[in-house]
Design an enzyme around this catalytic site. Structure first.
Site, short mmCIF file in Angstrom:
data_model
loop_
_atom_site.label_atom_id
_atom_site.label_comp_id
_atom_site.label_asym_id
_atom_site.label_seq_id
_atom_site.Cartn_x
_atom_site.Cartn_y
_atom_site.Cartn_z
N HIS A 1 35.62 35.60 51.00
CA HIS A 1 34.23 34.82 50.25
C HIS A 1 34.25 33.34 49.69
CE1 HIS A 1 37.15 33.50 46.15
NE2 HIS A 1 37.27 34.79 46.61
N GLU B 1 34.55 28.92 49.08
CA GLU B 1 35.69 28.67 47.59
C GLU B 1 34.90 29.50 46.51
OE1 GLU B 1 37.18 24.30 47.26
OE2 GLU B 1 34.81 24.08 46.42
N ASN C 1 38.99 28.52 42.19
CA ASN C 1 40.08 28.48 43.42
C ASN C 1 40.14 26.64 43.70
OD1 ASN C 1 37.80 30.98 45.62
ND2 ASN C 1 39.92 31.06 44.63
N GLY D 1 41.93 36.77 40.47
CA GLY D 1 42.04 37.95 40.43
C GLY D 1 41.00 38.73 40.03
N ARG E 1 32.09 36.28 43.30
CA ARG E 1 32.03 35.46 44.08
C ARG E 1 32.07 35.94 45.96
NH1 ARG E 1 36.46 36.66 41.84
NH2 ARG E 1 39.09 36.70 42.79
N GLU F 1 39.96 40.99 44.37
CA GLU F 1 40.92 40.85 44.42
C GLU F 1 41.95 41.55 43.96
OE1 GLU F 1 43.09 38.71 45.94
OE2 GLU F 1 42.77 37.24 45.76
N HIS G 1 38.07 39.42 49.44
CA HIS G 1 39.19 38.66 48.99
C HIS G 1 40.45 38.88 49.53
CE1 HIS G 1 36.15 38.84 45.06
NE2 HIS G 1 36.25 39.96 45.49
O1 2PG Z 1 43.95 33.39 42.40
C1 2PG Z 1 43.47 34.28 43.43
O2 2PG Z 1 42.83 35.24 42.83
C2 2PG Z 1 43.65 34.26 44.62
C3 2PG Z 1 42.65 34.63 45.33
O3 2PG Z 1 42.13 33.04 45.37
O4 2PG Z 1 45.62 33.39 45.40
P1 2PG Z 1 46.10 33.31 45.60
O5 2PG Z 1 45.75 32.71 47.43
O6 2PG Z 1 46.87 32.65 45.15
O7 2PG Z 1 46.54 35.28 45.73
#
Ligand code: 2PG
Length: 291
Positions: free
Chosen positions: A45, A47, A51, A58, A96, A123, A221
């Protein structure tokens, strides 16, 4: 400007070998006899608002940020320029990803294709880290610990407990009323646990459609896609640590029609390599402490 033909040349792909027209789009259930390779396109997705604030997200349902909307549009224009068409799309149940897919669909004039949503493409559940700032967490626990939580294969974040500020919002969200069942509703997930719930959907649903010759788009994600990438590229638990997926840049696998193996061993981003590199580095630096 990085044109699609220049991009295809850079990848040494003969566009004629890849089915790109809308031919058979509605009924494209069987492999065409002219079709030499199959294509599956995936995109993280655009930003999200969280983010942009560098927060662990998550299962929190963050909206796309204005930049994320632009990234989704850019992804759509890239696919449009390359004349890439789809029969079916898969996404998570989080806004998202769903909104990124809708923007892409509008731009490539694919509003009518079937879209399937599953929590299995969500995610990874970031447990107790949900809502914390990644740089501040790195200052508090150290960058190595944050890297372990973010990128290791099997080290999970601490569990989300009922007193967590986002517990109720996530656990009692009506979209999860039926699925996942209470017994498997996660309170935290390592990449391994994420893959264990994504894989059945990938193998029993998405992969079956690809095998049938359907042109599939997946909008998901960073970590649900890292799980699929690990599987597609046969990466070891150590190798997956180095994989970071930037927001809003589509990538593809071309698969041999007969063996169903990727023609190139690694994913190919559909975008300017410099932009991809910088966007990937930016994802890595999110876990660094502020100096
Ligand atoms: O925070 C999150 O859910 C993920 C993706 O945005 O982050 P990361 O890249 O730290 O796994």
């Amino acid at each position: 400007m990085w044109s699609s033909s220049k991009f295809l040349r850079a990848l040494s792909i003969n566009p004629k070998l890849v089915r790109t027209s809308k031919h058979n789009a509605a009924s494209g259930k069987s492999k065409s006899k002219h079709q030499k390779v199959l294509r599956v396109v995936m995109v993280r997705h655009g930003e999200s608002e969280w983010n942009s604030k560098n927060l662990f997200t998550g299962w929190y349902d963050a909206e796309l940020s204005p930049k994320g909307i632009l990234e989704a549009e850019e992804a759509g224009y890239t696919l449009k320029k390359m004349k890439i068409c789809f029969d079916t799309a898969y996404t998570s149940v989080l806004a998202r990803a769903i909104d990124t897919l809708k923007i892409i669909q509008a731009i490539i004039n694919h509003r009518g294709i079937p879209v399937y949503k599953s929590w299995r493409l969500n995610e990874r559940h970031y447990g107790a880290l949900t809502g914390l700032n990644k740089a501040e967490t790195a200052e508090q626990y150290g960058e190595d610990k944050v890297k372990l939580w973010r990128r290791s294969y099997d080290v999970p974040p601490p569990a989300m407990t009922p007193d967590h500020p986002y517990y109720k919002r996530i656990v009692y969200d009506t979209r999860y009323k039926k699925d996942p069942p209470k017994e498997i509703f996660p309170m935290y997930e390592s990449l391994k646990l994420t893959l264990e719930r994504t894989l059945p959907y990938w193998e029993q649903t998405i992969w079956r459609q690809i095998r049938k010759g359907n042109r599939v788009l997946i909008v998901a994600h960073g970590n649900s896609l890292r799980g699929i990438v690990k599987k597609m590229e046969n990466l070891t638990d150590e190798e997956i640590v180095g994989v970071n997926i930037p927001t809003g840049i589509p990538f593809q696998y071309l698969l041999d029609l007969h063996t169903m193996k990727p023609i190139y061993p690694t994913r190919r981003y559909l975008g300017d390599p410099d932009v991809v590199r910088k966007a990937t580095e930016a994802v890595v630096s999110q876990g660094k402490a502020k100096k």
